[in-house]
Design a protein around this motif. Structure first.
Motif, PDB file in Angstrom:
ATOM      1  N   ASN A   1       0.833  -1.185   0.000  1.00 40.12           N
ATOM      2  CA  ASN A   1       0.000   0.000   0.000  1.00 40.12           C
ATOM      3  C   ASN A   1       0.880   1.252   0.000  1.00 40.12           C
ATOM      4  OD1 ASN A   1      -2.022   1.878   0.337  1.00 40.12           O
ATOM      5  ND2 ASN A   1      -2.385   1.375   2.490  1.00 40.12           N
TER       6      ASN A   1
ATOM      7  N   TYR B   1       5.800   3.352   0.042  1.00 40.48           N
ATOM      8  CA  TYR B   1       6.173   4.726  -0.289  1.00 40.48           C
ATOM      9  C   TYR B   1       7.690   4.908  -0.386  1.00 40.48           C
ATOM     10  CZ  TYR B   1       5.110   9.729  -0.448  1.00 40.48           C
ATOM     11  OH  TYR B   1       4.954  11.025  -0.832  1.00 40.48           O
TER      12      TYR B   1
ATOM     13  N   GLY C   1      -0.243   4.487   0.431  1.00 43.90           N
ATOM     14  CA  GLY C   1      -0.689   5.505   1.368  1.00 43.90           C
ATOM     15  C   GLY C   1      -0.731   6.855   0.679  1.00 43.90           C
ATOM     16  N   SER C   2      -0.475   7.917   1.436  1.00 47.86           N
ATOM     17  CA  SER C   2      -0.453   9.270   0.883  1.00 47.86           C
ATOM     18  C   SER C   2       0.787   9.995   1.396  1.00 47.86           C
ATOM     19  CB  SER C   2      -1.715  10.029   1.303  1.00 47.86           C
ATOM     20  OG  SER C   2      -1.718  10.214   2.706  1.00 47.86           O
ATOM     21  N   SER C   3       0.974  11.215   0.945  1.00 50.94           N
ATOM     22  CA  SER C   3       2.127  11.983   1.412  1.00 50.94           C
ATOM     23  C   SER C   3       2.038  12.280   2.906  1.00 50.94           C
ATOM     24  CB  SER C   3       2.238  13.298   0.645  1.00 50.94           C
ATOM     25  OG  SER C   3       2.537  13.039  -0.703  1.00 50.94           O
ATOM     26  N   ALA C   4       0.826  12.485   3.385  1.00 48.95           N
ATOM     27  CA  ALA C   4       0.636  12.765   4.804  1.00 48.95           C
ATOM     28  C   ALA C   4       0.798  11.509   5.657  1.00 48.95           C
ATOM     29  CB  ALA C   4      -0.735  13.372   5.041  1.00 48.95           C
ATOM     30  N   ARG C   5       0.357  10.373   5.125  1.00 49.84           N
ATOM     31  CA  ARG C   5       0.467   9.094   5.838  1.00 49.84           C
ATOM     32  C   ARG C   5       1.017   8.035   4.871  1.00 49.84           C
ATOM     33  NH1 ARG C   5      -1.902   8.225  10.683  1.00 49.84           N
ATOM     34  NH2 ARG C   5      -2.201   6.051  10.170  1.00 49.84           N
ATOM     35  N   PRO C   6       2.340   8.043   4.662  1.00 47.86           N
ATOM     36  CA  PRO C   6       2.910   7.104   3.707  1.00 47.86           C
ATOM     37  C   PRO C   6       2.757   5.662   4.167  1.00 47.86           C
ATOM     38  CG  PRO C   6       4.642   8.382   4.785  1.00 47.86           C
ATOM     39  CD  PRO C   6       3.335   8.912   5.265  1.00 47.86           C
ATOM     40  N   GLY C   7       2.481   4.798   3.203  1.00 49.74           N
ATOM     41  CA  GLY C   7       2.360   3.381   3.478  1.00 49.74           C
ATOM     42  C   GLY C   7       3.703   2.677   3.323  1.00 49.74           C
TER      43      GLY C   7
END
Length: 154
Positions: free
Chosen positions: A30, A41, A32-38
């Motif tokens: 996964n 990432y 995730g996102s830049s704020a909450r990297p998985g």
């Protein structure tokens, strides 16, 4: 197209292959996102950067002329085998002997791979690395790593 630097050519190719393998392997996780990297990432980004770096080195090897073509010398089998065996011994010994014994064994065995090592330098390195590993992994990160041999209750 003529290879102008064999060393740069093969190292660039190796960087591209390893970087692409990590980036492709990261696709199974996964992002995730830049704020909450998985979990994908960082390995994906690092793999892409490594492949780009390899591409730049490969491009340089094909375009910039060198005096002698920088041929690749003989393959250093001794260091490769010594390092692989020492890491395998460390992986086998850590749960049984604990970090206080396993890490110095790793350092002393892997120091044998170098023709320039001294026993005093290796022992100092082993002591400092063991103390720093304890401080970072056990005290700082609170990881459950056995410090002493299991037969001593560690």
């Amino acid at each position: 197209m003529k290879v102008k630097s064999q060393k740069d050519f093969w190292s660039g190719l190796m960087f591209i292959v390893v970087g692409a393998a990590f980036a492709i392997g990261a696709l199974n996780y996964n992002f995730g996102s830049s704020a909450r990297p998985g979990p994908a990432y960082f390995p994906f980004g690092l793999g892409v950067l490594l492949a780009i770096l390899g591409g730049m080195i490969l491009f340089e090897a094909l375009t910039i002329e060198t005096d002698d073509g920088e041929p690749i010398g003989a393959f250093a089998w001794k260091p490769l085998v010594v390092i692989i065996v020492s890491v395998a011994v460390f992986g086998f010994a850590l749960p049984r002997l604990g970090m206080v014994i396993s890490l110095p064994i790793l350092v002393l065995m892997s120091a044998y791979a170098s023709d320039e090592h001294t026993w005093l330098g290796s022992i100092i390195n082993a002591v400092i690395l063991t103390a720093m590993s304890w401080a970072v992994f056990v005290l700082g990160l609170k990881l459950t790593i056995p410090m002493w041999p299991s037969f001593l209750g560690g």
